[in-house]
Design a protein around this motif. Structure first.
Motif, PDB file in Angstrom:
ATOM      1  N   ARG A 241       6.165   6.457 -17.774  1.00  0.00           N
ATOM      2  CA  ARG A 241       6.939   5.994 -16.628  1.00  0.00           C
ATOM      3  C   ARG A 241       6.219   6.306 -15.317  1.00  0.00           C
ATOM      4  N   VAL A 242       6.521   5.499 -14.304  1.00  0.00           N
ATOM      5  CA  VAL A 242       5.903   5.665 -12.989  1.00  0.00           C
ATOM      6  C   VAL A 242       6.880   6.398 -12.064  1.00  0.00           C
ATOM      7  N   PRO A 243       6.451   7.483 -11.421  1.00  0.00           N
ATOM      8  CA  PRO A 243       7.343   8.201 -10.504  1.00  0.00           C
ATOM      9  C   PRO A 243       7.887   7.279  -9.421  1.00  0.00           C
ATOM     10  N   ALA A 244       9.138   7.493  -9.057  1.00  0.00           N
ATOM     11  CA  ALA A 244       9.782   6.644  -8.045  1.00  0.00           C
ATOM     12  C   ALA A 244       9.016   6.699  -6.727  1.00  0.00           C
ATOM     13  N   GLU A 245       8.914   5.546  -6.075  1.00  0.00           N
ATOM     14  CA  GLU A 245       8.318   5.443  -4.731  1.00  0.00           C
ATOM     15  C   GLU A 245       9.268   4.593  -3.875  1.00  0.00           C
ATOM     16  N   ILE A 246      10.459   5.115  -3.653  1.00  0.00           N
ATOM     17  CA  ILE A 246      11.469   4.374  -2.901  1.00  0.00           C
ATOM     18  C   ILE A 246      11.217   4.590  -1.413  1.00  0.00           C
TER      19      ILE A 246
ATOM     20  N   TYR B 144      20.020  -8.759  -2.470  1.00  0.00           N
ATOM     21  CA  TYR B 144      20.989  -7.991  -3.240  1.00  0.00           C
ATOM     22  C   TYR B 144      20.970  -6.542  -2.766  1.00  0.00           C
ATOM     23  N   ALA B 145      21.686  -6.277  -1.693  1.00  0.00           N
ATOM     24  CA  ALA B 145      21.677  -4.977  -1.025  1.00  0.00           C
ATOM     25  C   ALA B 145      22.156  -3.801  -1.877  1.00  0.00           C
ATOM     26  N   PRO B 146      23.074  -3.971  -2.856  1.00  0.00           N
ATOM     27  CA  PRO B 146      23.545  -2.809  -3.618  1.00  0.00           C
ATOM     28  C   PRO B 146      22.444  -2.026  -4.328  1.00  0.00           C
ATOM     29  N   LEU B 147      21.265  -2.633  -4.533  1.00  0.00           N
ATOM     30  CA  LEU B 147      20.184  -1.934  -5.232  1.00  0.00           C
ATOM     31  C   LEU B 147      19.305  -1.107  -4.304  1.00  0.00           C
ATOM     32  N   ASP B 148      19.476  -1.269  -2.998  1.00  0.00           N
ATOM     33  CA  ASP B 148      18.634  -0.548  -2.037  1.00  0.00           C
ATOM     34  C   ASP B 148      18.754   0.957  -2.218  1.00  0.00           C
ATOM     35  N   GLY B 149      17.602   1.632  -2.230  1.00  0.00           N
ATOM     36  CA  GLY B 149      17.570   3.075  -2.373  1.00  0.00           C
ATOM     37  C   GLY B 149      17.692   3.562  -3.798  1.00  0.00           C
ATOM     38  N   GLU B 150      17.872   2.633  -4.738  1.00  0.00           N
ATOM     39  CA  GLU B 150      18.061   3.013  -6.135  1.00  0.00           C
ATOM     40  C   GLU B 150      16.858   2.657  -7.011  1.00  0.00           C
ATOM     41  N   TYR B 151      16.118   1.650  -6.613  1.00  0.00           N
ATOM     42  CA  TYR B 151      14.965   1.187  -7.376  1.00  0.00           C
ATOM     43  C   TYR B 151      13.766   1.039  -6.446  1.00  0.00           C
ATOM     44  N   THR B 152      12.566   1.174  -7.007  1.00  0.00           N
ATOM     45  CA  THR B 152      11.352   1.062  -6.205  1.00  0.00           C
ATOM     46  C   THR B 152      10.986  -0.398  -5.957  1.00  0.00           C
ATOM     47  N   VAL B 153      10.983  -0.788  -4.696  1.00  0.00           N
ATOM     48  CA  VAL B 153      10.485  -2.104  -4.282  1.00  0.00           C
ATOM     49  C   VAL B 153       9.017  -1.916  -3.929  1.00  0.00           C
ATOM     50  N   PHE B 154       8.125  -2.622  -4.620  1.00  0.00           N
ATOM     51  CA  PHE B 154       6.696  -2.375  -4.397  1.00  0.00           C
ATOM     52  C   PHE B 154       5.896  -3.622  -4.021  1.00  0.00           C
ATOM     53  N   GLY B 155       6.589  -4.711  -3.720  1.00  0.00           N
ATOM     54  CA  GLY B 155       5.892  -5.917  -3.303  1.00  0.00           C
ATOM     55  C   GLY B 155       6.873  -7.030  -2.997  1.00  0.00           C
ATOM     56  N   LYS B 156       6.333  -8.207  -2.717  1.00  0.00           N
ATOM     57  CA  LYS B 156       7.190  -9.356  -2.423  1.00  0.00           C
ATOM     58  C   LYS B 156       6.469 -10.653  -2.748  1.00  0.00           C
TER      59      LYS B 156
ATOM     60  N   ALA C  27      10.310  -5.558  -7.621  1.00  0.00           N
ATOM     61  CA  ALA C  27      10.727  -4.172  -7.830  1.00  0.00           C
ATOM     62  C   ALA C  27      10.564  -3.783  -9.293  1.00  0.00           C
ATOM     63  N   ALA C  28      10.600  -2.471  -9.528  1.00  0.00           N
ATOM     64  CA  ALA C  28      10.408  -1.947 -10.875  1.00  0.00           C
ATOM     65  C   ALA C  28      11.747  -1.721 -11.566  1.00  0.00           C
ATOM     66  N   ALA C  29      11.850  -2.194 -12.792  1.00  0.00           N
ATOM     67  CA  ALA C  29      13.042  -1.923 -13.596  1.00  0.00           C
ATOM     68  C   ALA C  29      13.003  -0.462 -14.046  1.00  0.00           C
TER      69      ALA C  29
ATOM     70  N   ASP D 266       0.826  -1.209   0.000  1.00  0.00           N
ATOM     71  CA  ASP D 266       0.000   0.000   0.000  1.00  0.00           C
ATOM     72  C   ASP D 266       0.859   1.258   0.000  1.00  0.00           C
ATOM     73  N   GLU D 267       2.078   1.133   0.534  1.00  0.00           N
ATOM     74  CA  GLU D 267       2.958   2.296   0.658  1.00  0.00           C
ATOM     75  C   GLU D 267       3.554   2.744  -0.684  1.00  0.00           C
ATOM     76  N   THR D 268       3.329   1.950  -1.730  1.00  0.00           N
ATOM     77  CA  THR D 268       3.759   2.332  -3.086  1.00  0.00           C
ATOM     78  C   THR D 268       2.524   2.294  -3.992  1.00  0.00           C
ATOM     79  N   PRO D 269       1.568   3.203  -3.765  1.00  0.00           N
ATOM     80  CA  PRO D 269       0.260   3.124  -4.427  1.00  0.00           C
ATOM     81  C   PRO D 269       0.300   3.250  -5.948  1.00  0.00           C
ATOM     82  N   LEU D 270       1.204   4.065  -6.498  1.00  0.00           N
ATOM     83  CA  LEU D 270       1.256   4.236  -7.948  1.00  0.00           C
ATOM     84  C   LEU D 270       1.705   2.950  -8.633  1.00  0.00           C
ATOM     85  N   HIS D 271       2.716   2.309  -8.059  1.00  0.00           N
ATOM     86  CA  HIS D 271       3.216   1.057  -8.623  1.00  0.00           C
ATOM     87  C   HIS D 271       2.200  -0.072  -8.433  1.00  0.00           C
ATOM     88  N   LYS D 272       1.548  -0.077  -7.296  1.00  0.00           N
ATOM     89  CA  LYS D 272       0.545  -1.111  -7.023  1.00  0.00           C
ATOM     90  C   LYS D 272      -0.600  -1.009  -8.034  1.00  0.00           C
TER      91      LYS D 272
END
Length: 282
Positions: A91-96, A213-225, A108-110, A41-47
């Motif tokens: 494109r979808v605005p970032a929701e990091i 894969y921690a190097p991607l944290d803060g760089e791409y939007t994670v919107f689910g699991k 996550a979103a490419a 829910d915290e990434t509503p645009l991507h959801k």
């Protein structure tokens, strides 16, 4: 009459918003099994975007076109399927969101790289699911392990171990060689009197035991699991790949892995009980 109109307005508004006691999961179906994903829910645009694509069937018959074991499996190239170019304005605005990390199973979103996309806006359709490094790898000084393992294999006393590595190398089984090195971590530590552990406090608690894969944290939007079917990620990540002519990386599946998607409506209470996802009280 006025009360009736107000009541009808309330009913119409509620219908438009949907049942607030329910939510949606998406089942990603492949020949290797199914993966069920929960969307935040915290990434509503991507959801909203992902659900619309899944519900409309636009994701059906797309495939996981980029697969890298120990990293991620990427799919959702709707533009290629439909024979069009992805539009920049779609494109979808970032929701990091702080706290949503690239742990194994993260959805996550490419996106295009920073030099072309400084705002880190997400692709309108393409997504990836994290396979990632096992926790044992993340918590080990792999570079030093490989270095010392190379030295150890020059010792004739470890001829049998050398033969195992040589067989794996002939078969180009990189995962097998990595697994064998990790299995002999204790042997290397004892022989050379070293500690191959790394400071795991650098990783958020979510990674503990799971890997990712921690190097991607803060760089791409994670919107689910992925909440069901984590083993399917491993199966797809382990398929045979060939070199991508454009990028040069070994990431193109030899045999395409096609997907279809099913949207599942479920009561929020049931989702919480089954998957442990806590909704904010409204």
């Amino acid at each position: 009459m006025k009360k009736i109109l107000i009541s009808l307005l309330i009913i119409a508004t509620a219908a438009a918003c949907g049942d607030k006691n329910k939510d949606y999961l998406v089942k990603i179906k492949t020949e290797y099994g199914d993966m069920t994903v929960l969307l935040y829910d915290e990434t509503p645009l991507h959801k909203k975007n992902f659900l619309e694509l899944a519900k409309s069937g636009r994701y059906d018959s797309t495939n996981f076109h980029r697969v890298i074991e120990g990293f991620m499996i990427q799919g959702g190239n709707v533009a290629e399927k439909e024979g069009v170019q992805e539009k920049e304005e779609d494109r979808v605005p970032a929701e990091i969101v702080e706290g949503y990390y690239h742990v194994k199973g993260a959805l996550a979103a490419a996106r295009q790289p920073d030099n072309m996309n400084p705002e880190k806006m997400s692709s309108s359709t393409q997504f990836y699911i994290v396979d990632g490094m096992p926790w044992e790898v993340m918590s080990t000084n792999v570079r030093l392990l490989n270095q010392k393992m190379g030295e150890l294999l020059q010792d004739t006393a470890y001829g049998d171990l050398l033969k195992q590595f040589q067989k794996l190398a002939r078969n180009r089984d990189n995962k097998g060689m990595n697994d064998l090195a990790l299995a002999n971590k204790g042997l290397v530590e004892e022989k050379y009197g070293i500690d191959l552990s790394v400071d795991t406090s650098q990783f958020p608690e979510d990674y503990q035991g799971k890997g990712g894969y921690a190097p991607l944290d803060g760089e791409y939007t994670v919107f689910g699991k992925v909440v069901e079917g984590l083993d399917v990620i491993d199966k797809i990540a382990g398929i045979k790949t060939t070199r991508n002519p454009a990028s040069g990386e070994m990431s193109t599946p030899v045999d395409p892995v096609y997907v279809t998607m099913e949207v599942i409506e479920m009561k929020k209470k049931e989702i919480t009980e089954k998957y442990g996802y806590a909704y904010e009280e409204e």
